[in-house]
Design a protein around this motif. Structure first.
Motif, PDB file in Angstrom:
ATOM      1  N   PHE A  49       0.703  -1.470  -0.413  1.00 15.94           N
ATOM      2  CA  PHE A  49      -0.331   0.130   0.697  1.00 15.94           C
ATOM      3  C   PHE A  49       0.800   1.147   0.227  1.00 15.94           C
ATOM      4  N   VAL A  50       0.445   2.118  -1.218  1.00 14.62           N
ATOM      5  CA  VAL A  50       1.272   3.007  -1.064  1.00 14.62           C
ATOM      6  C   VAL A  50       1.072   4.492  -0.903  1.00 14.62           C
ATOM      7  N   PHE A  51       1.201   5.267   0.007  1.00 19.02           N
ATOM      8  CA  PHE A  51       0.961   6.805   1.093  1.00 19.02           C
ATOM      9  C   PHE A  51       0.901   7.520   0.659  1.00 19.02           C
ATOM     10  N   THR A  52       0.624   9.037   0.734  1.00 22.94           N
ATOM     11  CA  THR A  52       1.068  10.920   0.913  1.00 22.94           C
ATOM     12  C   THR A  52       0.555  11.487   2.161  1.00 22.94           C
ATOM     13  N   ASN A  53       1.926  11.704   2.932  1.00 22.88           N
ATOM     14  CA  ASN A  53       1.556  12.266   3.536  1.00 22.88           C
ATOM     15  C   ASN A  53       0.931  14.143   2.685  1.00 22.88           C
ATOM     16  N   THR A  54      -0.556  14.115   2.504  1.00 21.04           N
ATOM     17  CA  THR A  54      -0.914  15.300   2.191  1.00 21.04           C
ATOM     18  C   THR A  54      -0.618  16.729   2.901  1.00 21.04           C
ATOM     19  N   GLY A  55      -0.645  16.157   4.108  1.00 21.88           N
ATOM     20  CA  GLY A  55      -0.336  17.879   5.144  1.00 21.88           C
ATOM     21  C   GLY A  55       0.610  18.791   5.085  1.00 21.88           C
ATOM     22  N   ASP A  56       0.072  19.183   6.123  1.00 16.72           N
ATOM     23  CA  ASP A  56       1.237  19.856   6.368  1.00 16.72           C
ATOM     24  C   ASP A  56       2.209  20.362   7.923  1.00 16.72           C
ATOM     25  N   ALA A  57       2.598  18.977   8.203  1.00 15.36           N
ATOM     26  CA  ALA A  57       3.134  17.828   9.559  1.00 15.36           C
ATOM     27  C   ALA A  57       3.758  16.494   8.856  1.00 15.36           C
ATOM     28  N   PRO A  58       4.498  16.159  10.286  1.00 13.08           N
ATOM     29  CA  PRO A  58       5.246  14.983  10.118  1.00 13.08           C
ATOM     30  C   PRO A  58       4.000  14.112   9.910  1.00 13.08           C
ATOM     31  N   LEU A  59       3.731  12.784   9.399  1.00 16.15           N
ATOM     32  CA  LEU A  59       3.207  11.463   9.539  1.00 16.15           C
ATOM     33  C   LEU A  59       3.801  10.187  10.420  1.00 16.15           C
ATOM     34  N   ILE A  60       2.853  10.295  11.663  1.00 18.41           N
ATOM     35  CA  ILE A  60       3.721   9.295  11.962  1.00 18.41           C
ATOM     36  C   ILE A  60       3.043   7.951  12.587  1.00 18.41           C
ATOM     37  N   ILE A  61       3.002   7.165  11.802  1.00 19.48           N
ATOM     38  CA  ILE A  61       2.343   5.460  11.579  1.00 19.48           C
ATOM     39  C   ILE A  61       2.870   5.187  12.901  1.00 19.48           C
ATOM     40  N   THR A  62       1.766   5.053  13.649  1.00 21.51           N
ATOM     41  CA  THR A  62       1.409   4.218  15.424  1.00 21.51           C
ATOM     42  C   THR A  62       1.608   2.749  15.806  1.00 21.51           C
ATOM     43  N   ASN A  63       0.828   2.240  14.971  1.00 24.75           N
ATOM     44  CA  ASN A  63       0.046   1.018  14.556  1.00 24.75           C
ATOM     45  C   ASN A  63      -0.578   0.637  13.336  1.00 24.75           C
ATOM     46  N   VAL A  64      -0.314  -0.424  13.013  1.00 21.87           N
ATOM     47  CA  VAL A  64      -0.502  -1.028  11.732  1.00 21.87           C
ATOM     48  C   VAL A  64      -1.250  -2.327  12.275  1.00 21.87           C
ATOM     49  N   GLN A  65      -2.474  -3.183  12.056  1.00 19.74           N
ATOM     50  CA  GLN A  65      -2.627  -4.795  13.211  1.00 19.74           C
ATOM     51  C   GLN A  65      -3.866  -5.419  11.921  1.00 19.74           C
ATOM     52  N   SER A  66      -3.494  -6.699  11.820  1.00 21.99           N
ATOM     53  CA  SER A  66      -4.747  -7.287  10.495  1.00 21.99           C
ATOM     54  C   SER A  66      -5.612  -8.171  11.608  1.00 21.99           C
ATOM     55  N   THR A  67      -6.853  -8.348  11.215  1.00 14.75           N
ATOM     56  CA  THR A  67      -6.916  -9.078  11.748  1.00 14.75           C
ATOM     57  C   THR A  67      -7.764 -10.281  12.163  1.00 14.75           C
ATOM     58  N   CYS A  68      -6.537 -10.697  11.484  1.00 14.94           N
ATOM     59  CA  CYS A  68      -5.757 -12.214  12.198  1.00 14.94           C
ATOM     60  C   CYS A  68      -4.732 -12.341  11.991  1.00 14.94           C
ATOM     61  N   GLY A  69      -4.211 -13.275  12.006  1.00 11.41           N
ATOM     62  CA  GLY A  69      -2.399 -13.638  12.084  1.00 11.41           C
ATOM     63  C   GLY A  69      -2.056 -14.249  11.116  1.00 11.41           C
ATOM     64  N   CYS A  70      -3.636 -14.192   9.779  1.00 15.66           N
ATOM     65  CA  CYS A  70      -2.757 -14.804   8.617  1.00 15.66           C
ATOM     66  C   CYS A  70      -2.124 -13.644   7.966  1.00 15.66           C
ATOM     67  N   THR A  71      -2.412 -12.758   7.662  1.00 13.81           N
ATOM     68  CA  THR A  71      -2.394 -10.749   7.668  1.00 13.81           C
ATOM     69  C   THR A  71      -1.114 -10.745   7.905  1.00 13.81           C
ATOM     70  N   VAL A  72       0.089 -10.308   7.472  1.00 14.70           N
ATOM     71  CA  VAL A  72       1.037  -9.684   8.646  1.00 14.70           C
ATOM     72  C   VAL A  72       1.475  -8.628   7.745  1.00 14.70           C
ATOM     73  N   PRO A  73       1.106  -7.549   8.715  1.00 18.05           N
ATOM     74  CA  PRO A  73       1.909  -5.819   7.528  1.00 18.05           C
ATOM     75  C   PRO A  73       3.384  -5.897   9.000  1.00 18.05           C
ATOM     76  N   THR A  74       3.503  -4.257   8.200  1.00 18.24           N
ATOM     77  CA  THR A  74       4.462  -4.144   8.224  1.00 18.24           C
ATOM     78  C   THR A  74       4.802  -2.621   7.769  1.00 18.24           C
ATOM     79  N   LYS A  75       4.978  -1.485   9.057  1.00 10.76           N
ATOM     80  CA  LYS A  75       4.355  -0.109   9.185  1.00 10.76           C
ATOM     81  C   LYS A  75       6.086   0.992   8.869  1.00 10.76           C
ATOM     82  N   PRO A  76       5.760   1.916   8.683  1.00 11.20           N
ATOM     83  CA  PRO A  76       7.450   2.684   8.442  1.00 11.20           C
ATOM     84  C   PRO A  76       7.781   2.616   9.966  1.00 11.20           C
ATOM     85  N   THR A  77       9.126   3.348   9.500  1.00 16.45           N
ATOM     86  CA  THR A  77       9.737   3.287  11.290  1.00 16.45           C
ATOM     87  C   THR A  77       9.745   4.767  11.547  1.00 16.45           C
ATOM     88  N   GLU A  78       9.951   5.453  10.441  1.00 16.76           N
ATOM     89  CA  GLU A  78      10.332   6.821  10.579  1.00 16.76           C
ATOM     90  C   GLU A  78       9.027   7.754  10.015  1.00 16.76           C
TER      91      GLU A  78
END
Length: 143
Positions: A49-78
């Motif tokens: 999934f590609v996204f853009t920060n269209t705002g005027d402040a840094p975007l911080i992804i604090t958590n990304v979670q799935s509804t089950c263990g069969c799907t594993v997401p990874t989030k940006p660290t910066e």
């Protein structure tokens, strides 16, 4: 007069809500959904999934979670700076059958309530048809 003041308050609140400043997240994929289509188990199961920060402040992804263990997401660290893009990789375990999973992205984005954005994957995993060489030869010999 009372109705006029109520209307004025609604308009002022609406305009101020539109002018929110802060980080904003916009996903590239239509409806924040990636369609795997029909795939086989041999597919890696990874989509991005590609996204853009269209705002005027840094975007911080604090958590990304799935509804089950069969799907594993990874989030940006910066933090994602205004105008920059980021990505969230999602790996599905490719078990046969329909894919219908929701992943929740938690962030400081002001354009989603509570900064929570649902993203989805969909599709179908099929088992490839096995080809038996011996049966093929046998059927050819009977003709």
């Amino acid at each position: 007069m009372k109705n006029f003041l109520n209307l004025l308050a609604i308009v002022v609140f609406g305009v101020s809500a539109q002018a929110q400043s802060g980080a904003k997240i916009e996903f590239k994929d239509k409806d924040n959904t990636i369609d795997y289509g029909t795939v086989t188990k041999s597919d890696s199961g990874v989509r991005t999934f590609v996204f853009t920060n269209t705002g005027d402040a840094p975007l911080i992804i604090t958590n990304v979670q799935s509804t089950c263990g069969c799907t594993v997401p990874t989030k940006p660290t910066e933090p994602i700076m205004p105008g920059k893009t980021g990505k969230i990789d999602v790996k599905y375990n490719m078990s046969p059958g329909p894919i219908r999973k929701t992943i929740t992205v938690e962030s400081n984005a002001v354009n989603y309530e509570g900064g929570k954005v649902p993203i989805k994957i969909k599709g179908t995993v099929v088992v490839p048809e096995e080809f038996n060489v011996l049966e093929k030869k046998k059927s050819m010999m009977n003709n």
